[in-house]
Design an enzyme around this catalytic site. Structure first.
Site, PDB file in Angstrom:
ATOM      1  N   ALA A  23       0.803  -1.224   0.000  1.00 41.65           N
ATOM      2  CA  ALA A  23       0.000   0.000   0.000  1.00 41.65           C
ATOM      3  C   ALA A  23       0.837   1.277   0.000  1.00 41.65           C
ATOM      4  O   ALA A  23       0.334   2.344   0.322  1.00 41.65           O
ATOM      5  CB  ALA A  23      -0.940  -0.007   1.207  1.00 41.65           C
ATOM      6  N   ASN A  24       2.128   1.190  -0.372  1.00 44.76           N
ATOM      7  CA  ASN A  24       2.957   2.397  -0.455  1.00 44.76           C
ATOM      8  C   ASN A  24       2.548   3.311  -1.596  1.00 44.76           C
ATOM      9  O   ASN A  24       2.567   4.531  -1.478  1.00 44.76           O
ATOM     10  CB  ASN A  24       4.426   2.006  -0.676  1.00 44.76           C
ATOM     11  N   THR A  25       2.227   2.686  -2.736  1.00 43.31           N
ATOM     12  CA  THR A  25       1.949   3.446  -3.947  1.00 43.31           C
ATOM     13  C   THR A  25       0.841   2.767  -4.738  1.00 43.31           C
ATOM     14  O   THR A  25       0.364   1.685  -4.381  1.00 43.31           O
ATOM     15  CB  THR A  25       3.196   3.540  -4.849  1.00 43.31           C
ATOM     16  N   TYR A 172       4.197 -14.733 -14.875  1.00 40.40           N
ATOM     17  CA  TYR A 172       3.223 -13.783 -14.326  1.00 40.40           C
ATOM     18  C   TYR A 172       1.810 -14.329 -14.484  1.00 40.40           C
ATOM     19  O   TYR A 172       1.003 -14.287 -13.548  1.00 40.40           O
ATOM     20  CB  TYR A 172       3.346 -12.435 -15.031  1.00 40.40           C
TER      21      TYR A 172
END
Length: 312
Positions: A23-25, A172
């Site tokens: 949740a930093n960016t 991925y």
């Protein structure tokens, strides 16, 4: 509520506790910010604590930070223990953090980086925190997948860690397919409890830092086209926020943008690939994930059933 669901439709979240990974960016930041803005007590579970504290300051509200490195099972266990010691309950666990198209490398435990981070790290974290959620009526585990789950849509049980050959996109795709299969299998295991549900979401094409590992040959076209075919992180976070807070959400649903090809738009229930609904593969992946992480979930084994869950 109109058809164009926005953050204005998020119910009051006072009294609810949310843990948001990564949740930093980007998407995680916008998700946590919106929940805090509606009154939730939010924990930013992040690898970089300094950046997490800065993000918490910018958000305002009741926001705290917990160190979490999903590339290390030791860190996952330490973070879970710390959260268990400080939180009496968890209403929302949002498995948002992820890596995309990384060069071939492994986590500290020897797992292929994308599979280990995006799937196994969140699998372990969820299992270690779930007993804080099971007593809480209306609690939800929301796991963020991607339209990329359709890339080489398979779980490669003969080479889960991509040791024989490596494809950034294929690895991925496997990790994002695993996110969905984990959600659907977890929901079956939770259904009899009647308190906690598992839901998935995807952001469409959103402008975030996640694409920083895209091979150089593809970067110029992406950079040129991005303004026309991507949406903001605020919009990209809406499917996750709806999956986490809309009272009409059902366990086992998958939310994504409602526009053409699910690239952009306001969130609605969508379908994942046919492969993602294969119950036999879901259960085989679950067993493999338990063996690889050493984490066992406090829920009973479900009866066999299949099929997507849709709602109007």
């Amino acid at each position: 509520m109109g058809t164009k669901w926005t953050t204005a439709d998020i119910p009051d979240q006072h009294g609810r506790v949310a843990v948001v990974t990564g949740a930093n960016t980007g998407l995680g930041y916008e998700t946590a910010k919106a929940l805090a803005g509606r009154g939730a007590s939010v924990v930013l579970a992040v690898r970089d604590v300094a950046k997490g504290r800065l993000a918490a300051t910018r958000m305002g509200g009741d926001v705290t930070v917990q160190a979490l490195d999903l590339t290390s099972l030791d860190s996952v266990r330490s973070a879970a223990a710390a959260l268990r010691s400080r939180l009496g309950r968890i209403d929302l666990l949002i498995n948002n953090a992820g890596v995309m198209y990384t060069p071939k490398r492994t986590t500290r435990d020897g797992f292929e980086m994308q599979f280990g981070t995006n799937h196994l790290g969140h699998f372990a974290l969820t299992g270690l925190l779930l007993d804080l959620m099971l007593p809480v009526a209306g609690s939800r585990v929301v796991t963020v997948s991607s339209t990329g789950h359709r890339i080489r849509a398979a779980i490669h049980f003969d080479d889960l860690q991509w040791e024989r050959s490596y494809s950034r996109a294929g690895a991925y795709g496997q990790s994002k397919l695993a996110n969905l299969m984990f959600t659907y299998e977890l929901q079956r295991r939770l259904a009899a409890r009647g308190t906690t549900v598992a839901v998935a979401a995807h952001p469409g094409l959103s402008s975030t830092e996640l694409t920083r590992n895209t091979p150089a040959a593809f970067r110029l076209p992406i950079d040129l086209l991005a303004p026309m075919v991507t949406q903001t992180p605020e919009m990209g976070a809406l499917p996750t926020l709806r999956a986490a807070t809309d009272p009409a959400v059902l366990g086992g649903q998958y939310y994504g943008p409602g526009g053409r090809n699910e690239i952009m738009g306001h969130p609605r229930p969508v379908l994942s690939s046919p492969e993602s609904y294969d119950v036999t593969i879901q259960q085989r992946l679950w067993a493999a994930s338990e063996d690889l992480t050493g984490v066992r979930f406090p829920v009973v084994r479900p009866a066999r059933e299949s099929g997507p869950v849709l709602a109007a």
